[in-house]
Scaffold this active site. Structure first.
Site, PDB file in Angstrom:
ATOM      1  N   SER A 168      -3.627  -1.158  -8.796  1.00  0.00           N
ATOM      2  CA  SER A 168      -2.427  -0.340  -8.735  1.00  0.00           C
ATOM      3  C   SER A 168      -1.917  -0.024 -10.143  1.00  0.00           C
ATOM      4  O   SER A 168      -2.630   0.597 -10.928  1.00  0.00           O
ATOM      5  CB  SER A 168      -1.368  -1.048  -7.885  1.00  0.00           C
ATOM      6  OG  SER A 168      -0.277  -0.212  -7.618  1.00  0.00           O
ATOM      7  N   ASP A 416      -4.282   6.284   0.484  1.00  0.00           N
ATOM      8  CA  ASP A 416      -3.253   5.628  -0.315  1.00  0.00           C
ATOM      9  C   ASP A 416      -1.945   6.400  -0.289  1.00  0.00           C
ATOM     10  O   ASP A 416      -1.890   7.555  -0.698  1.00  0.00           O
ATOM     11  CB  ASP A 416      -3.756   5.486  -1.755  1.00  0.00           C
ATOM     12  CG  ASP A 416      -3.095   4.335  -2.489  1.00  0.00           C
ATOM     13  OD1 ASP A 416      -1.915   4.088  -2.245  1.00  0.00           O
ATOM     14  OD2 ASP A 416      -3.784   3.699  -3.315  1.00  0.00           O
ATOM     15  N   HIS A 444      -3.825   0.575   0.227  1.00  0.00           N
ATOM     16  CA  HIS A 444      -3.603   0.330  -1.195  1.00  0.00           C
ATOM     17  C   HIS A 444      -3.887  -1.117  -1.621  1.00  0.00           C
ATOM     18  O   HIS A 444      -4.451  -1.352  -2.677  1.00  0.00           O
ATOM     19  CB  HIS A 444      -2.156   0.694  -1.533  1.00  0.00           C
ATOM     20  CG  HIS A 444      -1.800   0.589  -2.966  1.00  0.00           C
ATOM     21  ND1 HIS A 444      -2.182   1.526  -3.907  1.00  0.00           N
ATOM     22  CD2 HIS A 444      -1.090  -0.350  -3.649  1.00  0.00           C
ATOM     23  CE1 HIS A 444      -1.713   1.185  -5.095  1.00  0.00           C
ATOM     24  NE2 HIS A 444      -1.046   0.057  -4.965  1.00  0.00           N
TER      25      HIS A 444
END
Length: 467
Positions: A168, A416, A444
């Site tokens: 991320s 995502d 995610h």
């Protein structure tokens, strides 16, 4: 004499934890501002881990037993690292011969954590904002390079470079690393982090709000009765809390807008059910007592981490500011207010104006109202406003250099809600030599929830050939 960029302050004796992991704790000292290395310093905390092995014959002390480092770059921005035994990298990567390094970014975990209290020590809102400008990916990469040079100073040349694994926001940090210090890298893994290289938060939100709308539609399709229940709960919050909201145990307030922030869960595995279960819990309280119990309010309060990790809210939009010349100016509000599905972000909105339409939850956006209702963030509202108006952010990426990249990069891109898949493809096309595993069957946080699939795919990209 050149100034010391990073200094190892202490290293604990190795200790064993379940999973046959041999762990060390390390403390480093680095400059607060790397362009002024002889002024104020801060401390960084890390844990390293290797697979514990008890050989029949102990190796000679003269033998070089140092494994190459693999550094995990955590998501966020704002959250510290888990203990090594709780990291999926310990299970899937240590058998590959690495030493795992879990370094808490500055401002997170144990590394000079940011809170309203610690920021008060810095000074007023302007001083706090200036301090926080040094906590983005560009400075984190300088910390990482300083620590790398410190740890590998006495190692042979082939072990001086290290590998990085960015999840991320950690993937965004990895791309900053590839842009400005690729000479320190052996390879880079990126999961859920192929963010846009040249789009600010307002442009990014145009995409992520659409993804969030899709997830809301999936939520209400799965739980159609919640169309009415969510609006009913919202009405009760207004009835019980008035203009200010329902007081929360830690000092903030539950408002309709805060309720609709629960949609951040929609981007992860089980997120639809997580939100539904909390809505059921809230409705049960109201049906039976016409109030919210402490347990329910505590569940709501703990669901979002704004009060325990305020740096996430403070730097959420700044972490997308890829260069100087423009300000974020509360992009989450500006973009959301322009969308019919998010009329509730407008000041003149009323619950009755919805008619039969559902209330839509927001995702990872951080609108300004959080700084009116979260106990920790209320104290930092002026600081947040200063950051939102700042327009001279340093560059985060060197697109030309990424186009000539020579460091092996292996990435996973998902269905995502936080990092738009279309923008991720555009970014991948701009990084020379990258290999990408793309799927719409994972979310995610798949590196934690579906690690078997993620690590199998990433290691196949690294170890296998594509013909």
């Amino acid at each position: 004499m050149a100034p010391i960029i990073a200094r190892l302050l202490s290293k604990s004796r190795p200790y064993l934890v379940p999973g046959k992991l041999l762990v060390k704790e390390l403390w480093f000292e680095v400059p607060l501002n790397h362009s002024q290395p002889n002024t104020k310093t801060i401390k960084l905390f890390a844990r390293s881990a290797i697979k514990y092995e008890k050989p029949i014959i102990e190796p000679s002390p003269k033998e070089d037993s140092q494994r190459p480092y693999l550094v995990y770059l955590q998501g966020g921005p704002g959250f510290g690292n888990p203990a090594p035994q709780d990291s999926p990298l310990s299970k899937y990567m240590l058998d590959r011969g690495y030493e795992l390094l879990l370094l808490d970014y500055r401002g997170t975990g144990y590394s000079c954590p940011v809170s309203a209290g610690t920021l008060q020590l810095v000074g007023g809102p302007q001083e706090q904002a200036d301090y926080l400008k040094l906590f983005r990916a560009d400075t984190i990469v300088k910390d990482l390079e300083a620590v790398r040079l410190c740890l590998t100073e006495d190692l042979p040349p082939e072990k001086k470079r290290w590998s990085i694994f960015g999840q991320s926001f950690g993937g965004m940090t990895a791309m900053t690393y590839l842009s400005f210090a690729p000479e320190g890298l052996r390879e880079a893994f990126i999961t859920g982090g192929l963010a846009s290289l040249d789009k600010g938060p307002a442009e990014v939100y145009q995409s992520t709000y659409r993804r969030c709308i899709d997830r809301n539609k999936a939520y209400y399709k799965k739980f159609p009765e919640d169309v009415g229940v969510v609006k009913w709960v919202a009405g009760k919050i207004q009835e019980l809390g008035g203009q200010k909201g329902v007081p929360l145990p830690a000092g903030g307030f539950l408002t309709v807008r805060n309720l609709l922030s629960l949609g951040i869960n929609f981007g992860g595995d089980g997120g639809l059910d997580r939100v539904h279960n909390l809505i059921v819990k809230m409705k049960a309280d109201l049906d039976q007592f016409n109030l919210f119990t402490r347990a329910t309010l505590n569940s709501f309060e703990q669901d979002l981490g704004f009060d325990v990790a305020p740096i996430y809210a403070l730097l959420h939009e700044p972490c997308w500011m890829y260069g100087p010349g423009f300000a974020s100016n509360w992009a989450a509000d500006r973009v959301g207010q322009s969308l019919e599905e998010y009329r509730w972000l407008r000041e003149d909105w009323t619950l009755g104006s919805l008619g039969d339409r559902p209330l839509y939850f927001i995702g990872e956006m951080v609108p300004r109202f959080h700084f009116d209702t979260r106990s920790e963030l209320v104290k930092l509202k002026e600081t947040a406003d200063i950051l939102a108006a700042f327009d001279q952010w340093p560059s985060l990426y060197d697109i030309e250099r990424l186009g000539k990249n020579e460091v092996p990069v292996y990435a996973a891109a998902y269905n995502d809600m936080y990092v738009d898949s279309d923008l991720a493809r555009e970014t991948a096309r701009r990084i020379q030599g990258i290999k990408v595993f793309e799927t719409n069957m994972l979310f995610h946080g798949a590196v934690r929830t579906n690690p078997d699939e993620v690590f199998k795919a990433l290691l196949s990209l690294r170890d296998d050939t594509i013909d």
